[in-house]
Scaffold this active site. Structure first.
Site, PDB file in Angstrom:
ATOM      1  N   GLU A  25      44.765  63.702  12.295  1.00  0.00           N
ATOM      2  CA  GLU A  25      45.758  63.321  11.151  1.00  0.00           C
ATOM      3  C   GLU A  25      45.580  64.423   9.898  1.00  0.00           C
ATOM      4  O   GLU A  25      46.538  64.716   9.455  1.00  0.00           O
ATOM      5  CB  GLU A  25      45.651  62.024  10.804  1.00  0.00           C
ATOM      6  CG  GLU A  25      45.652  60.819  11.876  1.00  0.00           C
ATOM      7  CD  GLU A  25      44.785  60.894  13.132  1.00  0.00           C
ATOM      8  OE1 GLU A  25      43.881  61.323  12.766  1.00  0.00           O
ATOM      9  OE2 GLU A  25      45.285  60.253  13.962  1.00  0.00           O
ATOM     10  N   ASP A  73      49.655  52.063  11.191  1.00  0.00           N
ATOM     11  CA  ASP A  73      50.102  53.507  10.978  1.00  0.00           C
ATOM     12  C   ASP A  73      51.487  54.002  11.365  1.00  0.00           C
ATOM     13  O   ASP A  73      52.365  54.230  10.437  1.00  0.00           O
ATOM     14  CB  ASP A  73      49.009  54.511  11.330  1.00  0.00           C
ATOM     15  CG  ASP A  73      48.611  54.285  12.616  1.00  0.00           C
ATOM     16  OD1 ASP A  73      49.066  53.553  13.619  1.00  0.00           O
ATOM     17  OD2 ASP A  73      47.499  55.127  13.156  1.00  0.00           O
ATOM     18  N   GLU A  92      50.092  53.831  24.319  1.00  0.00           N
ATOM     19  CA  GLU A  92      49.504  54.964  24.384  1.00  0.00           C
ATOM     20  C   GLU A  92      50.021  55.770  25.548  1.00  0.00           C
ATOM     21  O   GLU A  92      50.222  57.096  25.688  1.00  0.00           O
ATOM     22  CB  GLU A  92      48.019  54.795  24.984  1.00  0.00           C
ATOM     23  CG  GLU A  92      47.160  54.194  23.924  1.00  0.00           C
ATOM     24  CD  GLU A  92      46.904  55.036  22.805  1.00  0.00           C
ATOM     25  OE1 GLU A  92      47.252  56.135  22.641  1.00  0.00           O
ATOM     26  OE2 GLU A  92      45.977  54.692  21.726  1.00  0.00           O
ATOM     27  N   ARG A 117      51.694  59.672  24.785  1.00  0.00           N
ATOM     28  CA  ARG A 117      50.896  60.726  25.366  1.00  0.00           C
ATOM     29  C   ARG A 117      51.545  61.146  26.621  1.00  0.00           C
ATOM     30  O   ARG A 117      51.862  62.275  26.746  1.00  0.00           O
ATOM     31  CB  ARG A 117      49.578  60.044  25.726  1.00  0.00           C
ATOM     32  CG  ARG A 117      48.830  59.790  24.521  1.00  0.00           C
ATOM     33  CD  ARG A 117      47.300  59.616  24.782  1.00  0.00           C
ATOM     34  NE  ARG A 117      46.765  58.663  23.705  1.00  0.00           N
ATOM     35  CZ  ARG A 117      45.432  58.935  23.531  1.00  0.00           C
ATOM     36  NH1 ARG A 117      44.503  59.868  24.112  1.00  0.00           N
ATOM     37  NH2 ARG A 117      44.950  58.131  22.503  1.00  0.00           N
ATOM     38  N   THR A 129      54.240  60.890  17.475  1.00  0.00           N
ATOM     39  CA  THR A 129      52.860  60.482  16.776  1.00  0.00           C
ATOM     40  C   THR A 129      51.684  61.072  17.696  1.00  0.00           C
ATOM     41  O   THR A 129      50.545  61.329  17.101  1.00  0.00           O
ATOM     42  CB  THR A 129      52.702  59.053  16.785  1.00  0.00           C
ATOM     43  OG1 THR A 129      51.718  58.769  15.689  1.00  0.00           O
ATOM     44  CG2 THR A 129      52.441  58.387  17.891  1.00  0.00           C
TER      45      THR A 129
HETATM   46  C1  DMJ Z   1      46.557  59.571  18.492  1.00  0.00           C
HETATM   47  O1  DMJ Z   1      46.682  59.047  19.832  1.00  0.00           O
HETATM   48  C2  DMJ Z   1      48.183  59.317  17.740  1.00  0.00           C
HETATM   49  O2  DMJ Z   1      48.173  60.047  16.807  1.00  0.00           O
HETATM   50  C3  DMJ Z   1      48.131  57.777  17.365  1.00  0.00           C
HETATM   51  O3  DMJ Z   1      49.280  57.628  16.451  1.00  0.00           O
HETATM   52  C4  DMJ Z   1      46.933  57.559  16.604  1.00  0.00           C
HETATM   53  N1  DMJ Z   1      46.119  58.434  16.438  1.00  0.00           N
HETATM   54  C5  DMJ Z   1      45.751  59.048  17.674  1.00  0.00           C
HETATM   55  C6  DMJ Z   1      44.714  60.105  17.261  1.00  0.00           C
HETATM   56  O4  DMJ Z   1      43.920  59.931  16.230  1.00  0.00           O
END
Ligand code: DMJ
Length: 701
Positions: free
Chosen positions: A541, A364, A215, A219, A639
């Site tokens: 998503e 994912d 995370e 982020r 992501t």
């Molecule tokens: C986000 O923090 C990112 O997209 C992560 O890959 C998984 N999903 C959350 C949001 O749903």
């Protein structure tokens, strides 16, 4: 997504993680700082620039195309007039006389325009997408301004309580840094300035506390790098004086990013090179997960490459690159069947744990980053394309089926391994897949452009994959249509045939029903929404995939679906102040998560996730915006929806590993024959078949 560290160790065979939408913070650590940024950024710049790269141009600030400048000026004029009209209107109805502060006045303006909460015109008039894009910007500023007022600098924002909370002492910039590049894109200069001041004066990574490795990377590191990329490549967006060359604030983002990245490096100090789930940024010490038997989530361990590789490219420091590519090598060397991975991996042994295979939580983004790694380095690392293709074929073979009544395409799970039954369950998280598949088909160009470029090299596999992307998109859209609020649950189950119908390509494929036709309701029977799964965390998503699908196919249905979805968010997730003698008046000041998206009025959950600002609203804004802005074939989007440029590998960087033979095949040059090995889990590798050399390609030595 956010993961709460569980207090017990859940079974690896458990199909569901009830805690995964909770708090991401791990437990306390101790020690002293040793994670300072090493290497002088400036000293690496020359090295970098001498490579003659096209992108990224560190410290290079190209001019913004004049056409866009004109558009911005025109927009400013239009906004000026619009604002004047709205103020006059509000004055007329007496709103401005209330004792609300200036910010709330802005908010009232937002709430008063809810008359736009309606579908597209049916009278044949043209939809004003620019106007719709403005509505998204309004939702963003309303959300941000509430945060600024009630929780400024805090990592969490609880809008109902009008409070914030820090995850570590002093805060990590969780919301500010994650939202920063959306504000740059939206040209919100004063807000960017405020965020930047906070980053410059209040943000450090000295807190003696462990944080989630993944995370923090996607982020925080991603947010800083994207802010660097956008602010240097599009200097006219949210222009800041102190970002000018030789001014004190120059390189703030990249310097913070490098400091943070050096500290995260400690997470990779495991025996195998697979990163630990957590990292103490103060000590740079990697820490195994407190739950899950100490294992890391596969998606978390294997979704770090885009960020560190871009940073390597910017700074000329290869160690970031080497650490993250090693992770993929360790994974690939295990030759998992058809490229599909269990969702836990042990950082010390490098081995997978359990057999649970899915593309929802914990699985994912491993798949997402395979194709994106290939695109990031401008198609010069075919190994990642090969791995993506192998996994996609594996998904078609093992995880896809159709719903019973409407033949919707379902991407399910194999909680006990590939030879055990399929569970027809889709996390909302899986809905990144339609967009990522479409991206893999054209590389980010529109279908028309890709077909022109490829001519007769356009393949039937590309048609097949595009069809799959569109069908999965429809299923994800159905998750929204199936609830009372028009907002998807966190998880949906599906009715399927017994045995499940295998996925079929080409003309024999079942034709799915529409989920939009009001006279057609059969599809609804296919969706099963369990009471535990009815929450909606304002996740991105589905709109992310709508954005990719719209850009790539050009079909405006994806924009229309996006508009309907956006209106549902605005209607049902808003948090309001009530006032007036009988609380008959209200004014929105925030949007929040829902505990129950399947009832009206929905139950609120008092939390605004940072990805609402970083991803969900950004994708809406881009979906409704001009198609030629931030072209998808020039960037890779991490992501967490942070934007990085694609680049050439140049002289300094190369793929530092080679893929072994595809699973089960090993070539023995000396014996001039191919030995087909059985790589059964936990068993000795044994030769099960020997073939003549002509049948296999030369492996080298
Ligand atoms: C986000 O923090 C990112 O997209 C992560 O890959 C998984 N999903 C959350 C949001 O749903």
């Amino acid at each position: 997504m956010s993961f709460q560290v569980p207090s017990n160790n859940p079974s690896f065979s458990s199909a569901q993680r009830p805690y995964e939408d909770g708090h991401w913070r791990a437990s306390k650590g101790s020690g002293h700082a040793n994670g300072h940024a090493k290497g002088n950024i400036g000293s690496k710049v020359n090295e970098y620039l001498t490579e003659g790269q096209q992108l990224p141009m560190y410290k290079d600030k190209p001019h913004y195309p004049p056409r866009r400048r004109r558009r911005i000026l025109q927009k400013k004029r239009t906004y000026g007039l619009a604002i004047l009209a709205i103020i006059t209107f509000l004055w007329w109805i007496g709103y401005l006389g209330r004792s609300q502060n200036a910010r709330e006045t802005t908010t009232q303006k937002g709430s008063s325009v809810w008359s736009w909460l309606q579908g597209s015109p049916t009278d044949g008039s043209v939809v004003d997408w620019e106007e719709r894009q403005e509505r998204v910007k309004e939702a963003f500023t309303l959300s941000w301004d509430g945060y600024e007022k009630y929780a400024w600098g805090m990592d969490e924002y609880h809008p109902v309580a009008k409070k914030g909370r820090n995850m570590v002492s002093g805060g990590m910039g969780w919301i500010i840094v994650d939202a920063l590049d959306t504000m740059i894109m939206m040209n919100l200069t004063s807000r960017v300035k405020h965020a930047r001041e906070w980053i410059s004066t209040s943000l450090n990574y000295n807190a003696n506390h462990d944080v989630n490795t993944f995370e923090t990377t996607i982020r925080m590191l991603g947010g800083l790098l994207s802010a660097h990329y956008l602010s240097t490549t599009f200097p006219q967006l949210a222009p800041l004086k102190d970002d000018d060359p030789n001014q004190p604030g120059e390189d703030l983002y990249i310097e913070k990013a490098t400091d943070l990245a050096e500290r995260i490096m400690g997470a990779f100090e495991s025996k195998s090179g697979i990163p630990f789930a957590s990292i103490n940024l103060n000590t740079s010490e990697g820490i195994p997960s407190k739950g899950d038997g100490g294992a890391s989530s596969t998606a978390e361990a294997a979704t770090l490459q885009l960020e560190f590789k871009y940073l390597s490219k910017l700074t000329g420091e290869p160690h970031f690159w080497e650490k993250v590519e090693k992770v993929i090598q360790v994974i690939d060397e295990q030759h998992r069947e058809d490229g599909l991975l269990p969702i836990f991996i042990d950082a010390n042994t490098g081995q997978f744990r359990g057999e649970n295979i899915r593309l929802g939580s914990r699985g994912d983004s491993y798949y997402e980053y395979l194709i994106k790694q290939y695109l990031q380095t401008s198609s010069s690392e075919p190994v990642y394309l090969e791995m993506w293709n192998e996994a996609l074929e594996g998904i078609k073979k093992h995880l896809l089926t159709y719903s019973k009544h409407a033949s919707l395409t379902i991407l399910g799970e194999r909680p006990q391994g590939l030879n055990k039954p399929l569970t027809p369950k889709m996390d909302h998280l899986v809905c990144f897949m339609p967009g990522t598949i479409a991206l893999s088909v054209t590389g980010g160009q529109s279908v028309t452009e890709a077909k022109t470029r490829l001519g007769s090299d356009w393949t039937s596999k590309q048609d097949e994959d595009l069809h799959l992307a569109k069908e999965l998109m429809k299923t994800c859209w159905g998750m929204y249509k199936a609830t009372a609020t028009g907002l998807a649950p966190e998880i949906a189950y599906f009715k399927i045939d017994d045995p499940p119908r295998p996925w079929t390509a080409g003309p024999g494929a079942p034709v799915s029903h529409s989920v939009d036709d009001p006279s057609e309701n059969e599809w609804r029977q296919d969706y099963e929404i369990h009471s535990n799964d009815v929450h909606n965390l304002q996740r991105p998503e589905t709109v992310e995939s709508l954005f990719y699908l719209y850009r790539i196919t050009g079909d405006s249905i994806y924009r229309e679906w996006g508009w309907e979805m956006f209106q549902s968010f605005i209607t049902h997730t808003k948090v309001v102040h009530q006032f007036g003698e009988h609380h008959e008046k209200n004014v929105a000041y925030a949007y929040t998560s829902l505990d129950n998206a399947n009832k009206i009025p929905p139950t609120h959950r008092d939390n605004m996730e940072s990805f609402w600002l970083a991803e969900t609203l950004k994708y809406f804004w881009l979906l409704f915006g001009p198609e030629d802005e931030f072209p998808l074939d020039k960037v890779v989007i991490n992501t967490e929806a942070h934007f990085f440029p694609r680049f050439e590998m140049g002289k300094v960087f190369r793929t530092g590993w080679e893929r072994q033979r595809p699973r089960g095949v090993k070539v023995n040059m000396a014996k001039n024959k191919a030995e087909v090995h059985d790589y059964g889990e936990g068993e000795e590798t044994k030769v099960v078949k020997v073939e003549k050399m002509e049948n296999v390609e030369d492996e080298g030595d």
